[in-house]
Structures are given as structure tokens and as C-alpha cells.
Design a protein around this motif. Structure first.
Motif, PDB file in Angstrom:
ATOM      1  N   GLN A   1     -14.876  -6.170  -7.484  1.00 47.08           N
ATOM      2  CA  GLN A   1     -13.890  -5.221  -8.006  1.00 47.08           C
ATOM      3  C   GLN A   1     -12.714  -5.141  -7.054  1.00 47.08           C
ATOM      4  OE1 GLN A   1     -15.280  -1.173  -8.342  1.00 47.08           O
ATOM      5  NE2 GLN A   1     -13.817  -0.723  -9.960  1.00 47.08           N
ATOM      6  N   ARG A   2     -11.527  -5.384  -7.583  1.00 50.90           N
ATOM      7  CA  ARG A   2     -10.316  -5.313  -6.760  1.00 50.90           C
ATOM      8  C   ARG A   2     -10.109  -3.871  -6.273  1.00 50.90           C
ATOM      9  NH1 ARG A   2      -6.781  -9.475  -6.576  1.00 50.90           N
ATOM     10  NH2 ARG A   2      -5.227  -7.941  -5.971  1.00 50.90           N
ATOM     11  N   ASN A   3      -9.636  -3.727  -5.065  1.00 51.60           N
ATOM     12  CA  ASN A   3      -9.415  -2.376  -4.551  1.00 51.60           C
ATOM     13  C   ASN A   3      -8.024  -1.846  -4.882  1.00 51.60           C
ATOM     14  OD1 ASN A   3      -7.777  -3.687  -2.711  1.00 51.60           O
ATOM     15  ND2 ASN A   3      -9.119  -3.360  -0.970  1.00 51.60           N
ATOM     16  N   ASP A   4      -7.209  -2.660  -5.576  1.00 52.40           N
ATOM     17  CA  ASP A   4      -5.847  -2.228  -5.891  1.00 52.40           C
ATOM     18  C   ASP A   4      -5.550  -2.140  -7.392  1.00 52.40           C
ATOM     19  OD1 ASP A   4      -5.962  -4.948  -6.373  1.00 52.40           O
ATOM     20  OD2 ASP A   4      -4.043  -5.398  -5.428  1.00 52.40           O
ATOM     21  N   ASP A  14     -15.953  -5.446   3.951  1.00 52.09           N
ATOM     22  CA  ASP A  14     -15.129  -4.769   4.948  1.00 52.09           C
ATOM     23  C   ASP A  14     -14.553  -5.810   5.906  1.00 52.09           C
ATOM     24  OD1 ASP A  14     -13.870  -2.775   6.351  1.00 52.09           O
ATOM     25  OD2 ASP A  14     -15.658  -2.234   7.517  1.00 52.09           O
ATOM     26  N   GLU A  67      -9.948  -6.908   0.132  1.00 51.17           N
ATOM     27  CA  GLU A  67      -9.364  -7.041  -1.200  1.00 51.17           C
ATOM     28  C   GLU A  67     -10.248  -6.440  -2.274  1.00 51.17           C
ATOM     29  OE1 GLU A  67      -7.640 -10.768  -2.306  1.00 51.17           O
ATOM     30  OE2 GLU A  67      -7.264 -11.302  -0.218  1.00 51.17           O
ATOM     31  N   PHE A  68     -11.519  -6.232  -1.927  1.00 51.78           N
ATOM     32  CA  PHE A  68     -12.481  -5.754  -2.908  1.00 51.78           C
ATOM     33  C   PHE A  68     -13.154  -4.480  -2.418  1.00 51.78           C
ATOM     34  CE2 PHE A  68     -12.705 -10.505  -3.424  1.00 51.78           C
ATOM     35  CZ  PHE A  68     -11.972 -10.551  -4.600  1.00 51.78           C
ATOM     36  N   SER A  69     -13.496  -3.609  -3.383  1.00 51.01           N
ATOM     37  CA  SER A  69     -14.171  -2.362  -3.036  1.00 51.01           C
ATOM     38  C   SER A  69     -15.654  -2.401  -3.368  1.00 51.01           C
ATOM     39  CB  SER A  69     -13.509  -1.191  -3.764  1.00 51.01           C
ATOM     40  OG  SER A  69     -13.570  -1.394  -5.167  1.00 51.01           O
ATOM     41  N   SER A  70     -16.041  -3.326  -4.234  1.00 49.82           N
ATOM     42  CA  SER A  70     -17.424  -3.393  -4.676  1.00 49.82           C
ATOM     43  C   SER A  70     -17.704  -4.790  -5.203  1.00 49.82           C
ATOM     44  CB  SER A  70     -17.639  -2.359  -5.789  1.00 49.82           C
ATOM     45  OG  SER A  70     -18.978  -2.331  -6.201  1.00 49.82           O
TER      46      SER A  70
END
Length: 156
Positions: free
Chosen positions: A30-33, A114, A119-122
């Protein structure tokens, strides 16, 4: 490498777990943006960089590991255009042209989102048939072509 003019050269990967080929679930992040947009890890090929070097560098930068082996490669470059909203920030490029790889994680690979520039949160591993339901609309034709190729080859 034959790159279309005004398209950013890029590598992308369909990642399967170390349990492949017994389990053929695919890694998606999942993209963090962009809210609820999921995608395959991908990234630009630096000037003078070899495609395989870029593949493993991008994997390390995006998911925190390069502990993997290449299972297969999509046989040609495949391109997509950026939507207008994204294209503004990606000038001079109007899209990306990509080399896709099917990559199997090593048994001891540790995914860590991390990274230095996250770029990704999940992330999750999903059934192949779920991928197109949760990915960005402008990438779906490319995803569908690549997935179908690997399916036709008996790899997914």
C-alpha cells in the motif's frame, strides 16, 4: 535496452513468498501517499545502471530486502502513461517503460517497509485474482498483461 522516448526506464517485480510454487500468493504494498492504492514494488533505472542491478537495488530500497531469486522475466519492455495529475510532477516523462520480473523471496528474507525513504505503509500477500481489484487504474492494463503472461507460462 530500447526505451521509448519520454518514458522513464523502470524495473518492477511480482514477488512471491519462499513457499512458491506450492503457494502462489503475490506481494502487494500500500502506497503511503495515495490512500488505498496498492502496487507492486518498482523503481527507476539509474543512468548507466544494469537492469538486474536496479531490480535488486529497488527491492532493497522499497521492501528492505534483496534476499530473493529471479524466477522469470517478462520478455519485453511494457509502458504506461501517467495520469495528468501525476505527470506534472514527473516531467519530462509522460510515463514509464518497465521490465518486469517474477521474484521468489528467500526463506530467510525479512520484509521491512521502514526504509530510508519509505514508499509503502503496509503489505500483504494476496491471491492473484485480487490484485487488479485494489491497484491503480492506470497500471491495470500493464499488470493484467504481465500477470496473464506468467499465468500462460504456468508460473502463476
Amino acid at each position: 535496452m530500447k526505451i521509448e522516448e519520454n518514458y522513464r526506464p523502470n524495473v518492477a517485480m511480482i514477488i512471491v513468498s519462499h513457499e512458491y510454487p506450492k503457494k502462489k500468493n503475490i506481494f502487494i504494498a500500500q502506497r503511503n501517499d495515495l490512500g488505498d492504492i496498492w502496487q507492486f514494488p518498482q523503481g527507476g533505472i539509474d543512468e548507466g545502471e544494469e537492469v538486474l542491478d536496479a531490480l535488486f537495488r529497488e527491492m532493497e530500497e522499497e521492501i528492505g530486502t534483496a534476499a530473493a531469486e529471479i524466477v522469470a522475466e517478462y520478455p519485453e519492455w511494457i509502458s504506461y502513461d501517467f495520469p495528468a495529475k501525476i505527470a506534472k510532477s514527473m516531467k519530462p516523462y509522460k510515463g514509464q517503460t518497465q521490465r518486469y520480473f517474477l521474484v521468489k523471496l528467500d526463506k530467510d528474507a525479512k520484509i521491512d517497509l521502514d526504509t530510508h525513504h519509505p514508499e509503502f505503509s503496509s503489505y500483504k500477500f494476496v491471491d492473484i485474482d485480487e490484485v487488479l481489484d485494489i491497484t491503480a487504474h492506470f497500471k491495470k492494463p500493464v499488470y493484467e498483461s504481465v500477470i496473464n503472461y506468467f499465468k500462460d507460462e504456468g508460473l502463476l
